[in-house]
Motif scaffolding. Sequence first.
Motif, PDB file in Angstrom:
ATOM      1  N   ARG A   1       0.789  -1.100  -0.102  1.00  0.00           N
ATOM      2  CA  ARG A   1       0.163   0.081  -0.141  1.00  0.00           C
ATOM      3  C   ARG A   1       0.732   1.337  -0.117  1.00  0.00           C
ATOM      4  O   ARG A   1       0.688   2.243  -0.634  1.00  0.00           O
ATOM      5  CB  ARG A   1      -0.990  -0.133   1.162  1.00  0.00           C
TER       6      ARG A   1
ATOM      7  N   HIS B   1      -2.431  -2.735  -4.322  1.00  0.00           N
ATOM      8  CA  HIS B   1      -3.075  -3.282  -3.459  1.00  0.00           C
ATOM      9  C   HIS B   1      -3.197  -4.639  -3.598  1.00  0.00           C
ATOM     10  O   HIS B   1      -3.529  -5.331  -4.577  1.00  0.00           O
ATOM     11  CB  HIS B   1      -4.543  -2.655  -3.672  1.00  0.00           C
TER      12      HIS B   1
ATOM     13  N   GLU C   1      -8.138   3.125   3.918  1.00  0.00           N
ATOM     14  CA  GLU C   1      -8.396   1.958   4.187  1.00  0.00           C
ATOM     15  C   GLU C   1      -9.141   1.782   5.274  1.00  0.00           C
ATOM     16  O   GLU C   1      -8.863   2.158   6.454  1.00  0.00           O
ATOM     17  CB  GLU C   1      -6.778   1.309   4.682  1.00  0.00           C
TER      18      GLU C   1
END
Length: 610
Positions: A314, A319, A607
């Motif tokens: 990240r 991802h 996130e």
Amino acid sequence: MTLHPVVARVTERIAERSRASRAEYLARIDAAARRERPARDELSCGNLAHVFAAAGADKPELRAGKHASIGIVTAYNDMLSAHQPMEQYPTLVRMAARNAGASAQVAGGVPAMCDGVTQGREGMELSLFSRDTIALATSVALSHDSFDAALCLGVCDKIVPGLLIGALSFGHLPVIFVPAGPMPSGIPNKQKAAVRERYAIGEATREELLDAEASSYHAPGTCTFYGTANSNQMLVEMMGLHMPGSAFIPPNTPLRDALTVAATEQVLRITALGNDYRPIGRTIDEKAIVNAMVGLAATGGSTNHAIHLVAVARAAGLHIDWDDLDALSRATPLLARVYPNGSGDVNQFHDAGGLGFIIHQLIDGGLLHADILCVHGGDLRQQALHPQLDGTALQWKEPPAQSGDPSILRPLADAFDKEGGLRRLEGNLGRATVKVSAVTAEHRGIDAPAKIFESQDALITAFKAGELDGDFVAVVRGQGPRAIGMPELHKLTPTLAALQDRGQRVALLTDGRMSGASGKVLAAIHLYPEAVDGGPIAKLRDGDRIRIDSEAGTIDVLLPDAEWNARVAQRPDVSAHHVGMGRELFGLMRANVGNAEAGACCLFPSESHA
């Protein structure tokens, strides 16, 4: 060699999933890299004077601004064996930089806590958050914007991932990681484990246990079992961030010093001031991350990297998820058995051919991307070379074509297992991970009633009281990142192993972590949603039948849907874990941390923790 279709497919879907975030990341680091002169030349006179005020012999070079300057970020401390050998590294690096006409300064230090010291203690609840703290400290060290390259000195559990996350925020800089290497082998790991189990059931004294532990952890260097620290070194090699073959060279040896000098000289060759610019933000791409996941599977590496690799990716705008890890693990044969997955340690693994042998096997099998931008100037095939000294001259040779010990290291054609060591689990209890490389086939699944515990100490108390009869799944909840920082529950390993050795079928289910040394007992870990968020684990009651099937990748409570859906989650009261031993200072991290599959990270606000 044609790339394995699963490796190709996973790499492609990571690239597609990450297209926008990766493009944004690369644009940011490319903008920061547009320099035709040393970085410190862009500082004002007052800024620059502060940079070289205490630089002694390096002051003229730093003032003149004609050559590159290296920032050293170090995790040195002299309590922890893995980092103690790094005390003299800055002196060695400065000398090597001067000899190359450049300069080097310690830009900053980062904390380095040892899970081996804090296991089962309150301090362990800071362990996972220390990774993000290290990332923040790394960014502070490099924020002076006076460096053209960096060397990161670190080895252990959260330290290397933290350094990586921090360094990737300065992705325009070339960065080489410089390890310290493992301590000499102590007593056999199997012998140490046996004493631990005897102590757990009251058949060994504390003095006997301390003797065994002190005979295992006994000298400067990294612990020699294949836990998170040594898995870190494997991953860094797989991603091309070491000088070739650096991972397992012992500390305080001429070869180790020569590799540290070589790293200094090489990082100066790959700055934006030269013709072979290799910034870390370009080295760490989707191919490098896939290589790391394949290496983790092939060697039976630490479960902690099911979390750390997500956070590292990240930081580079990429991802990944546990489906990626599961797919790669199922396509990758297990090539190594190193304790706790076998009897040998990392020194024996290295002597048998080590990572050089593994890398060649995986490349030839189409399981690794060989064409990544390694820091040493070559590709991943050159990363497999073994360093050696010819007098005082550092040279590299080809790795052995054959394993020196088939009980520890094997080729693809004769792998220990057709699949790798990690799995993703999914079912009506949520999502979790499990490490199976040390678990025998007959123990890779269980269907048994739950015994519920709110802490690992409660389970150990029940064991000592003789209350853990029959087959069961030990459910230890309220251990997640938002609850108490997701401590490792390695303290449970000897107890559960002793029960299994008695003939009971046992397993662990938890929203916490186990150790990088996860062993022979089936452990479904990193479960989310976690109990404090009202996850399914908070609805479980004693006696509920749980089925864990690591081969099928499933984890379920066996109750009628109507009954299960009607259950109300019993969220644990974990407030007592939020004060003392510094824990009150980490409330902001607990409140903002993502779930385990999002890397249990609090640094990326996009996130969600849900």
